[in-house]
Design a protein around this motif. Structure first.
Motif, PDB file in Angstrom:
ATOM      1  N   GLU A  92     -13.678   6.202  -2.483  1.00  0.00           N
ATOM      2  CA  GLU A  92     -14.576   6.279  -1.325  1.00  0.00           C
ATOM      3  C   GLU A  92     -15.131   4.897  -0.965  1.00  0.00           C
ATOM      4  O   GLU A  92     -15.268   4.555   0.213  1.00  0.00           O
ATOM      5  CB  GLU A  92     -15.723   7.257  -1.580  1.00  0.00           C
ATOM      6  CG  GLU A  92     -16.564   7.548  -0.364  1.00  0.00           C
ATOM      7  CD  GLU A  92     -15.779   8.136   0.796  1.00  0.00           C
ATOM      8  OE1 GLU A  92     -16.159   7.859   1.951  1.00  0.00           O
ATOM      9  OE2 GLU A  92     -14.798   8.874   0.582  1.00  0.00           O
ATOM     10  N   GLY A  93     -15.443   4.100  -1.983  1.00  0.00           N
ATOM     11  CA  GLY A  93     -15.912   2.737  -1.725  1.00  0.00           C
ATOM     12  C   GLY A  93     -14.872   1.902  -1.003  1.00  0.00           C
ATOM     13  O   GLY A  93     -15.181   1.184  -0.049  1.00  0.00           O
ATOM     14  N   VAL A  94     -13.626   2.010  -1.430  1.00  0.00           N
ATOM     15  CA  VAL A  94     -12.542   1.270  -0.769  1.00  0.00           C
ATOM     16  C   VAL A  94     -12.369   1.774   0.660  1.00  0.00           C
ATOM     17  O   VAL A  94     -12.182   0.976   1.584  1.00  0.00           O
ATOM     18  CB  VAL A  94     -11.230   1.366  -1.583  1.00  0.00           C
ATOM     19  CG1 VAL A  94     -10.042   0.832  -0.785  1.00  0.00           C
ATOM     20  CG2 VAL A  94     -11.364   0.602  -2.893  1.00  0.00           C
ATOM     21  N   ARG A  95     -12.462   3.076   0.854  1.00  0.00           N
ATOM     22  CA  ARG A  95     -12.370   3.624   2.218  1.00  0.00           C
ATOM     23  C   ARG A  95     -13.463   3.046   3.112  1.00  0.00           C
ATOM     24  O   ARG A  95     -13.216   2.684   4.265  1.00  0.00           O
ATOM     25  CB  ARG A  95     -12.501   5.145   2.196  1.00  0.00           C
ATOM     26  CG  ARG A  95     -11.276   5.875   1.724  1.00  0.00           C
ATOM     27  CD  ARG A  95     -11.539   7.367   1.696  1.00  0.00           C
ATOM     28  NE  ARG A  95     -10.418   8.091   1.155  1.00  0.00           N
ATOM     29  CZ  ARG A  95     -10.511   9.299   0.613  1.00  0.00           C
ATOM     30  NH1 ARG A  95     -11.683   9.918   0.575  1.00  0.00           N
ATOM     31  NH2 ARG A  95      -9.451   9.904   0.150  1.00  0.00           N
ATOM     32  N   ARG A 159     -18.031  -4.307  -7.227  1.00  0.00           N
ATOM     33  CA  ARG A 159     -17.567  -5.691  -7.016  1.00  0.00           C
ATOM     34  C   ARG A 159     -16.054  -5.757  -6.880  1.00  0.00           C
ATOM     35  O   ARG A 159     -15.528  -6.493  -6.051  1.00  0.00           O
ATOM     36  CB  ARG A 159     -18.041  -6.593  -8.151  1.00  0.00           C
ATOM     37  CG  ARG A 159     -19.513  -6.915  -8.111  1.00  0.00           C
ATOM     38  CD  ARG A 159     -19.903  -7.830  -9.277  1.00  0.00           C
ATOM     39  NE  ARG A 159     -21.291  -8.147  -9.276  1.00  0.00           N
ATOM     40  CZ  ARG A 159     -21.829  -9.190  -8.631  1.00  0.00           C
ATOM     41  NH1 ARG A 159     -21.067  -9.991  -7.934  1.00  0.00           N
ATOM     42  NH2 ARG A 159     -23.126  -9.413  -8.688  1.00  0.00           N
ATOM     43  N   LEU A 160     -15.343  -4.999  -7.700  1.00  0.00           N
ATOM     44  CA  LEU A 160     -13.885  -5.013  -7.647  1.00  0.00           C
ATOM     45  C   LEU A 160     -13.386  -4.440  -6.324  1.00  0.00           C
ATOM     46  O   LEU A 160     -12.470  -4.991  -5.712  1.00  0.00           O
ATOM     47  CB  LEU A 160     -13.294  -4.244  -8.830  1.00  0.00           C
ATOM     48  CG  LEU A 160     -11.779  -4.247  -8.923  1.00  0.00           C
ATOM     49  CD1 LEU A 160     -11.228  -5.673  -9.023  1.00  0.00           C
ATOM     50  CD2 LEU A 160     -11.328  -3.433 -10.125  1.00  0.00           C
ATOM     51  N   TYR A 187      -7.055   1.997 -14.435  1.00  0.00           N
ATOM     52  CA  TYR A 187      -7.781   0.818 -14.901  1.00  0.00           C
ATOM     53  C   TYR A 187      -9.306   0.962 -14.934  1.00  0.00           C
ATOM     54  O   TYR A 187      -9.969   0.238 -15.682  1.00  0.00           O
ATOM     55  CB  TYR A 187      -7.407  -0.384 -14.033  1.00  0.00           C
ATOM     56  CG  TYR A 187      -5.930  -0.634 -14.036  1.00  0.00           C
ATOM     57  CD1 TYR A 187      -5.264  -1.028 -15.186  1.00  0.00           C
ATOM     58  CD2 TYR A 187      -5.172  -0.413 -12.885  1.00  0.00           C
ATOM     59  CE1 TYR A 187      -3.897  -1.234 -15.195  1.00  0.00           C
ATOM     60  CE2 TYR A 187      -3.800  -0.620 -12.883  1.00  0.00           C
ATOM     61  CZ  TYR A 187      -3.164  -1.024 -14.039  1.00  0.00           C
ATOM     62  OH  TYR A 187      -1.816  -1.221 -14.044  1.00  0.00           O
ATOM     63  N   LEU A 188      -9.869   1.823 -14.113  1.00  0.00           N
ATOM     64  CA  LEU A 188     -11.322   1.890 -14.015  1.00  0.00           C
ATOM     65  C   LEU A 188     -11.931   3.114 -14.690  1.00  0.00           C
ATOM     66  O   LEU A 188     -12.964   3.012 -15.319  1.00  0.00           O
ATOM     67  CB  LEU A 188     -11.745   1.824 -12.548  1.00  0.00           C
ATOM     68  CG  LEU A 188     -11.301   0.550 -11.832  1.00  0.00           C
ATOM     69  CD1 LEU A 188     -11.630   0.615 -10.354  1.00  0.00           C
ATOM     70  CD2 LEU A 188     -11.908  -0.672 -12.469  1.00  0.00           C
TER      71      LEU A 188
END
Length: 193
Positions: A92-95, A159-160, A187-188
């Motif tokens: 959702e953050g990337v979106r 941050r990533l 990875y997360l």
């Protein structure tokens, strides 16, 4: 044509909408109060009565933009457990960072961003708020790690996501939901316990 019959809240809404459109087009540093007033259908004096300075307008737009982002991050489902909640929050953050032009403009740490005084503090506040919101969602999903560690992991996720969106890489296509999900799962998610 000036909207003289609009109420104060209607004028403020129109001004903020016009400011968001202008920021999306030209960025924070090139935001023109004259263009905003014209697009909002208000006089320049009305604009300055509602927002006494350019910085006040930008700060309010940033607050609304970040509040919108926090509301979206809080929609992450916590029913599937902390690892899946971490994947959903990252996705959702990337979106948000790829699909919301005003958000993208506010979080670009370049001359455009720092040209407005106080915006660095706004970005820091956003990072803190987003990390806290994500940590709360992960806790609600069942994360058992200490609060300090959970907050650190949430901040790494935020941050990533911002870094991957700002600097493209062959490692991850941020416009591919399935790839973002697989990346976060591999990875997360293992960082959350």
């Amino acid at each position: 044509m000036r909207r003289t019959s609009a109420s104060r809240p209607e004028q403020e809404t129109a001004i903020l909408k016009a400011a968001a459109e202008e920021v999306a087009l030209v960025g924070v540093g090139r935001l023109s109060m004259d263009v905003v007033a014209r697009q909002a259908g208000v006089s320049r004096s009305t604009l300055y009565r509602r927002f006494p300075s350019r910085d006040a307008l930008v700060t309010e737009l940033a607050r609304q933009t970040f509040d919108f982002a926090m509301a979206r991050l809080q929609t992450v489902s916590v029913d599937a457990g902390p690892e899946e909640a971490a994947v959903a929050a990252f996705r959702e953050g990337v979106r948000l960072l790829t699909g919301e032009p005003v958000m993208r403009r506010f979080l670009q740490l370049d001359g455009d961003f720092t040209a407005t005084s106080g915006m660095f503090d706004e970005a820091r506040l956003f990072l803190s708020s987003a990390s806290t919101a994500m940590a709360k969602a992960l806790r609600a999903a069942g994360a058992t790690m200490p609060d300090k560690d959970l907050l650190a992991v949430a901040e790494v996720h935020i941050r990533l996501a911002a870094s991957l969106v700002q600097v493209t890489t062959a490692v991850l296509d941020v416009n591919d939901d399935d790839a973002v999900t697989a990346y976060a799962r591999s990875y997360l998610a293992p960082l959350v316990s």
